[in-house]
Write a protein that holds these residues in place. Sequence first.
Motif, PDB file in Angstrom:
ATOM      1  N   LYS A   2      -3.851 -17.538   1.129  1.00 30.41           N
ATOM      2  CA  LYS A   2      -4.394 -16.198   0.910  1.00 30.41           C
ATOM      3  C   LYS A   2      -3.468 -15.379  -0.004  1.00 30.41           C
ATOM      4  CE  LYS A   2      -6.183 -12.094   3.167  1.00 30.41           C
ATOM      5  NZ  LYS A   2      -6.228 -11.283   4.400  1.00 30.41           N
ATOM      6  N   THR A   6      -4.319 -13.817  -3.643  1.00 32.77           N
ATOM      7  CA  THR A   6      -4.092 -12.383  -3.892  1.00 32.77           C
ATOM      8  C   THR A   6      -3.289 -12.172  -5.176  1.00 32.77           C
ATOM      9  OG1 THR A   6      -4.142 -11.879  -1.526  1.00 32.77           O
ATOM     10  CG2 THR A   6      -3.076 -10.257  -2.944  1.00 32.77           C
ATOM     11  N   ILE A  42     -12.426  -6.673  -0.995  1.00 30.19           N
ATOM     12  CA  ILE A  42     -11.931  -5.308  -0.763  1.00 30.19           C
ATOM     13  C   ILE A  42     -13.113  -4.337  -0.723  1.00 30.19           C
ATOM     14  CG2 ILE A  42     -10.440  -3.455  -1.667  1.00 30.19           C
ATOM     15  CD1 ILE A  42      -8.830  -5.864  -0.836  1.00 30.19           C
ATOM     16  N   PRO A 205      -4.735   2.022   0.997  1.00 27.67           N
ATOM     17  CA  PRO A 205      -5.238   0.644   0.911  1.00 27.67           C
ATOM     18  C   PRO A 205      -4.150  -0.363   1.278  1.00 27.67           C
ATOM     19  CG  PRO A 205      -4.603   1.413  -1.257  1.00 27.67           C
ATOM     20  CD  PRO A 205      -4.343   2.552  -0.304  1.00 27.67           C
ATOM     21  N   ASP A 206      -4.433  -1.645   1.116  1.00 28.70           N
ATOM     22  CA  ASP A 206      -3.458  -2.717   1.322  1.00 28.70           C
ATOM     23  C   ASP A 206      -2.304  -2.507   0.337  1.00 28.70           C
ATOM     24  OD1 ASP A 206      -2.152  -5.352   0.725  1.00 28.70           O
ATOM     25  OD2 ASP A 206      -3.561  -6.060   2.252  1.00 28.70           O
ATOM     26  N   VAL A 207      -1.094  -2.299   0.852  1.00 26.23           N
ATOM     27  CA  VAL A 207       0.062  -1.940   0.016  1.00 26.23           C
ATOM     28  C   VAL A 207       0.435  -3.055  -0.964  1.00 26.23           C
ATOM     29  CG1 VAL A 207       2.517  -1.288   0.026  1.00 26.23           C
ATOM     30  CG2 VAL A 207       0.981  -0.357   1.765  1.00 26.23           C
ATOM     31  N   LEU A 208       0.369  -4.328  -0.513  1.00 26.79           N
ATOM     32  CA  LEU A 208       0.719  -5.457  -1.386  1.00 26.79           C
ATOM     33  C   LEU A 208      -0.226  -5.523  -2.588  1.00 26.79           C
ATOM     34  CD1 LEU A 208       2.330  -8.043  -2.012  1.00 26.79           C
ATOM     35  CD2 LEU A 208       0.660  -9.309  -0.622  1.00 26.79           C
ATOM     36  N   ILE A 209      -1.527  -5.447  -2.320  1.00 28.86           N
ATOM     37  CA  ILE A 209      -2.520  -5.507  -3.406  1.00 28.86           C
ATOM     38  C   ILE A 209      -2.335  -4.322  -4.351  1.00 28.86           C
ATOM     39  CG2 ILE A 209      -5.000  -5.372  -3.935  1.00 28.86           C
ATOM     40  CD1 ILE A 209      -5.497  -6.931  -1.328  1.00 28.86           C
TER      41      ILE A 209
END
Length: 257
Positions: A2, A6, A42, A205-209
């Motif tokens: 995953k 990403t 997303i 949102p998702d911090v990594l993305i």
Amino acid sequence: MKLFLTILVTFFAGMGAGLGTGFAGMSAAAVISPMLITFLGIDPYMAVGIALASDVLASAVSAYTYHKNKNLDVKNGLIMMVSVLVFTMVGSYIASLVPTSTMGGFSVFMTFLLGIKFIVRPVMTTKEKMEQVSVKKRVIQSIVCGVIIGFICGFIGAGGGMMMLLILTSVMGYELKTAVGTSVFIMTFTALTGAISHFVIGGMPDVLILCLCIAFTLLWARIAAIFANKAQPKTLNRATGVVLVVLGIVIMAFKLF
């Protein structure tokens, strides 16, 4: 697996968005949003927020590069920016009252057509010719064109960078480098306003993305802006056209997919 997916998706999304921003002042939302929605699942509202946040630094760095090379009209850019921001809100409000189907596909198709236009009929206006327009006429043009761009962006919900590039080159007679520089300058502030409102309303949102999209978009926007400012007008027109055509085809394919 995953994590690899990403990184892969955000890399190519950032590359497409960065090249579009650096070469043509295109909004990152047009590239990043459909890729995040299609391949990473997303939420669409969050995807737009991430794309707008990616746009802020990429547009700011591109604008700095264009300004350093004297390819940015700050004065008229500020006037147009105020008109764009105000009438984007007006357009959004009117759109909320009209029961119309989404017109997001319009901006994608326009990206493709604008790319063809730059390849077939390049913008060869010189700075000398551009500066012959009177100050008063340029101010009026900036206000009127800002109103049109803002209203269309607010009503349709997309296409700001493309509308700006089209109007700056075709209507206001800007030389291509100055048009792109002024466009990314305005997009820095419009993207910042949009990103903040998205995160305030929808949460973080998702911090990594988010971080990966910002980093990759920034990297490619910087590369594209440096190349664009050194390129000859005809070469820049063709490069811009190819980038827009490819992005238009890819985004249309995503929408069908």
